[in-house]
Scaffold this active site. Structure first.
Site, PDB file in Angstrom:
ATOM      1  N   HIS B 216       0.808  -1.216   0.000  1.00  0.00           N
ATOM      2  CA  HIS B 216       0.000   0.000   0.000  1.00  0.00           C
ATOM      3  C   HIS B 216       0.844   1.270   0.000  1.00  0.00           C
ATOM      4  CE1 HIS B 216      -4.146  -1.838   1.130  1.00  0.00           C
ATOM      5  NE2 HIS B 216      -3.600  -2.364   0.050  1.00  0.00           N
ATOM      6  N   SER B 220      -0.514  -1.119  -6.141  1.00  0.00           N
ATOM      7  CA  SER B 220      -0.320  -2.306  -6.976  1.00  0.00           C
ATOM      8  C   SER B 220       0.390  -1.950  -8.270  1.00  0.00           C
ATOM      9  CB  SER B 220      -1.671  -2.933  -7.315  1.00  0.00           C
ATOM     10  OG  SER B 220      -2.185  -3.615  -6.205  1.00  0.00           O
ATOM     11  N   LYS B 244     -14.880  -7.322  -7.382  1.00  0.00           N
ATOM     12  CA  LYS B 244     -14.123  -8.155  -8.311  1.00  0.00           C
ATOM     13  C   LYS B 244     -13.408  -9.283  -7.554  1.00  0.00           C
ATOM     14  CE  LYS B 244     -10.802  -7.708 -12.088  1.00  0.00           C
ATOM     15  NZ  LYS B 244      -9.941  -6.784 -12.836  1.00  0.00           N
ATOM     16  N   ASP B 245     -12.786  -8.935  -6.419  1.00  0.00           N
ATOM     17  CA  ASP B 245     -12.084  -9.944  -5.622  1.00  0.00           C
ATOM     18  C   ASP B 245     -13.060 -10.977  -5.055  1.00  0.00           C
ATOM     19  OD1 ASP B 245      -9.662  -8.817  -6.118  1.00  0.00           O
ATOM     20  OD2 ASP B 245      -9.436  -7.848  -4.170  1.00  0.00           O
ATOM     21  N   GLU B 288       4.374 -34.059  -1.573  1.00  0.00           N
ATOM     22  CA  GLU B 288       3.179 -33.480  -2.165  1.00  0.00           C
ATOM     23  C   GLU B 288       3.552 -32.789  -3.474  1.00  0.00           C
ATOM     24  OE1 GLU B 288       0.755 -35.000  -0.687  1.00  0.00           O
ATOM     25  OE2 GLU B 288      -0.374 -33.262   0.004  1.00  0.00           O
TER      26      GLU B 288
END
Lengths: 308, 430
Positions: B216, B220, B244-245, B288
């Protein structure tokens, strides 16, 4: 002349290639039909199970028949310590009545205690008891049988068939999804695995040849369990082995006990798939609503020039 | 999370509280009015997806811990108790075990997005390095979590990985014994792994706070790779990016739910349903899927000069992760976004294929062929970071980078508005 010779040579070469390809292809198909892989292992084939797929559920009658096989044959040697009597009456399983399960449990003598005077004592089994084993401990089983038989309560999830790259990718996809390799494996091992060893294969005494078993060079300690129900010609020793009138065949018995073991390993499968369908429907509707809300909010931001 | 807030609470109680603890202002400036580049694509939703996965893993994990017994005699049985007797225990456990897979899937997409769009470049180096630290913590957490069911693969996986420390010269064996709390993997190992498996996710959460804080400050990055210049280049976080998220998280949850409810053991290993047995080594010890590329690197590394293969493998494996932290300085290109770097783009996809190839090799039994292929891909892996990225910045001719984000979004139509709007108002960023 030279040209013709060349052409003949090319044609002969092509014919050889074609014949070779055919041979390999036919051989490949033959091997696939037989299910033997390059190392002579019998590759278990995918079977149709009622519990496969999004709407999969166990077949109660099949689980009850499979339980009979487990009770009469398997549990003579194998433990199933995660399986409790009460689970046999719970929803999503063989669904015997509680009275049946109580009566069944009571036929076993379970060690309990210590009592007030400090002694261990035997009492009749209760539905909450785990499935009792014929042996006091691993060592007792090993001394009697030569090896500790694997615990059966999780066997169907502890065994698998590896189809290898790239087929394993499809096993995770909708409509191809496959969590039934365990029962496929068990079914193939007991029905098709026991056969005469190839020429020159030495089977040590106390061991048996099995084409399916993994990791022990085709050798298995367990004698064919089907041989306890069928004679050498595949005829049942007791044609009334199943009380529900289902024909007693090696295929049926192997199938039923494999299905039972899948339930024993995954008793919540029906509840899981039912809930999963509801969850997917809910999330699908939720996602579509969010999509339209998102579209509405973003309308005008994408295409028109911003006017802050 | 950056700078003083302009937030003014509406209610009297809100004002009273805000003067004493300005948390409302913090949330308001970070997640409501925070300006995000308007051109973010759906690859930028994976941050939110990862936050969701971290919360989901902690929530299911804490509940599982209420029923789990970290004792070598009871661990396996207690997991089976959860699966059979605990109300919806099967759901919690399948959510948690598949959740680890989903977490790694999302983090790999998140990292590759950062790599493709050059998100690690100035001024986001610290943000990127915090991400690498989170990734390392995730790997440690996932590894120790896989040990807890105390099945065959748990036990032997733990044995193989802890044995790596014995490759350290001189003190290796002492360190390994110290890690085990004994002379082999056993009850003390299980106990401490459980304690650490419970602790590390909260450390991850702490570093995630720093990660978001560091995000922040500059804001971004975006697909165009140019910084927002005016308010026309950005949109407020709420409602544009919250919706959107949320949409992306729910879509991801559909994918997640498919595996949980219909193929819950797809990513697992059948052998882990056999209880741990120190006397029986499994036919193959496979980690894994998300560790497979590193496992392949570990196994393929040869003797290097005077370094024996085992130590070289361990160094190469840790180096393959550590090298990510140096990306901001290894990539010399002035252009951020891969969209404007035609040659980089080819190498990027080659690198992705290289990672997948290593993963495939990690899942296969060791043969001469897999070792050779592993060595070739290992060289490719490090060459991408140490040779391709430094040189490419100097040699490559990038495409024309758009003048602004609005330009990139709106094309020529936008550039005319941009000319007019350029001097209109300063950035609201900050």
């Amino acid at each position: 002349m030279k040209m013709r010779m060349k052409a003949t040579a090319v044609r002969a070469f092509a014919a050889t290639l074609l014949a070779g390809a055919l041979l390999v292809g036919v051989g490949g198909i033959g091997a696939r039909a037989e299910g033997l892989n390059s190392e002579g292992y019998l590759i278990p084939q995918r079977q149709d199970w009622s519990f496969a797929g999004v709407f999969g559920h166990y077949d109660r009658a099949q689980l009850q028949r499979g339980f009979k096989v487990f009770h009469d044959v398997c549990s003579q040697c194998h433990a199933a310590k995660h399986l409790t009597f009460r689970e046999l009456s719970e929803p999503g399983g063989p669904e015997f009545t509680l009275a049946q399960v109580k009566a069944l449990a009571a036929t076993y003598k379970i060690e309990d205690g210590p009592n007030d005077s400090g002694d261990m004592f035997k009492r009749p089994g209760k539905p909450s008891d785990p499935w009792p084993w014929n042996f006091a401990n691993d060592e007792a089983a090993k001394s009697a049988l030569g090896a500790v038989p694997p615990d059966m309560s999780l066997l169907a999830k502890a065994r698998t068939v590896q189809y290898g790259f790239p087929y394993f990718l499809a096993e995770g996809l909708p409509f191809f999804e496959d969590e039934e390799q365990g029962p496929d494996y068990i079914y193939a091992l007991i029905k098709d695995g026991y056969r005469n060893p190839p020429k020159g294969f030495k089977v040590p005494s106390g061991l048996y040849y099995n084409a399916v078993i993994q990791g022990s060079g085709h050798l298995i300690r367990m004698p064919s369990p089907l041989a306890m129900i069928f004679d050498n010609n595949g005829k049942p020793n007791n044609p009334k082995f199943y009380t529900d009138g289902t024909p007693v065949t090696p295929d049926q018995v192997a199938r039923d006990v494999s299905a039972f073991l899948m339930w024993a390993a995954e008793p919540k499968l029906e509840e899981r798939k039912r809930m999963g369908f509801n969850v997917l429907v809910f999330l699908g509707v939720f996602a579509s609503l969010l999509y339209f809300v998102k579209k509405k909010i973003w309308a005008g931001v994408h295409d028109i020039s911003p006017s802050a | 999370m950056s700078g003083p807030s302009t937030y003014v609470p509406k209610s009297a109680i809100g004002k009273w509280f805000e003067q004493r603890l300005p948390i409302g202002g913090l949330i308001h400036s970070s997640f409501v009015v925070f300006p995000n580049p308007r051109n973010l694509n759906y690859f930028w939703t994976f941050g939110a997806i990862l936050a969701f996965m971290l919360v989901a893993q902690i929530a299911t994990g804490v509940t599982l811990a209420m029923h789990y017994i970290p004792d070598a005699r009871f661990a396996f049985n207690s997991v089976e108790h959860i699966m059979r007797d605990v109300n919806y225990g099967w759901l919690l456990r399948y959510l948690h075990s598949n959740g680890a897979t989903m977490f790694f899937l999302a983090v790999y997409i998140h990292m590759l997005r950062g790599l493709y769009y050059g998100s690690y470049k100035a001024p986001r180096e610290v943000l990127w390095i915090l991400g690498v630290i989170i990734f390392l913590l995730m790997m440690a957490t996932a590894f120790m979590g896989y040990v807890l069911p105390w099945g065959q693969m748990s036990f032997w996986g733990a044995t193989v990985i802890t044995n790596l420390f014995s490759a350290i010269p001189l003190v290796g064996n002492y360190i390994t014994t110290w890690l085990w709390g004994g002379f082999s993997v056993g009850d003390p190992t299980l106990n401490r792994f459980f304690a650490l498996h419970y602790l590390l996710p909260f450390m991850i959460a702490g570093v995630v706070v720093l990660h978001i804080w560091a995000l922040h400050v500059p804001g971004s990055n975006n697909p165009a790779g140019v910084e927002p210049k005016t308010s026309k280049d950005t949109l407020p976080f709420h409602p544009y990016f919250t919706i959107k998220d949320t949409f992306a998280v729910v879509c991801f949850a559909i994918f997640f739910a498919w595996f949980v409810f219909f193929v819950p053991n797809y990513f697992g290993h059948a052998d882990n349903y056999n209880p741990a047995n120190p006397l029986v080594t499994p036919q193959e010890i496979v980690p894994e899927w998300y560790f497979l590329p590193y496992y392949a690197i570990l196994r393929s590394t040869p003797n290097i000069l005077f370094i024996p293969a085992k130590l070289a493998g361990v160094l190469a494996m840790f180096g393959s992760i550590a090298v990510f932290a140096f990306l901001p300085w290894l990539d010399t290109s002035k252009v951020r976004s891969g969209s404007y770097r035609p040659v980089f783009r080819v190498f990027f996809w080659a690198f992705v294929l290289c990672g997948i190839g290593l993963g495939y090799l990690g899942s296969q039994p060791v043969t001469e062929g897999t070792i050779l292929a592993g060595r070739i891909l290992l060289l490719c892996y490090f060459a991408f970071f140490l040779i391709v990225l430094p040189l490419l910045g100097l040699l490559e001719t990038p495409l024309q980078v758009p003048a602004s984000i609005a330009d990139a979004v709106l094309g020529s139509h936008g550039s005319s508005t941009m000319l007019k709007g350029a001097s209109a108002e300063p950035s609201v960023k900050g």
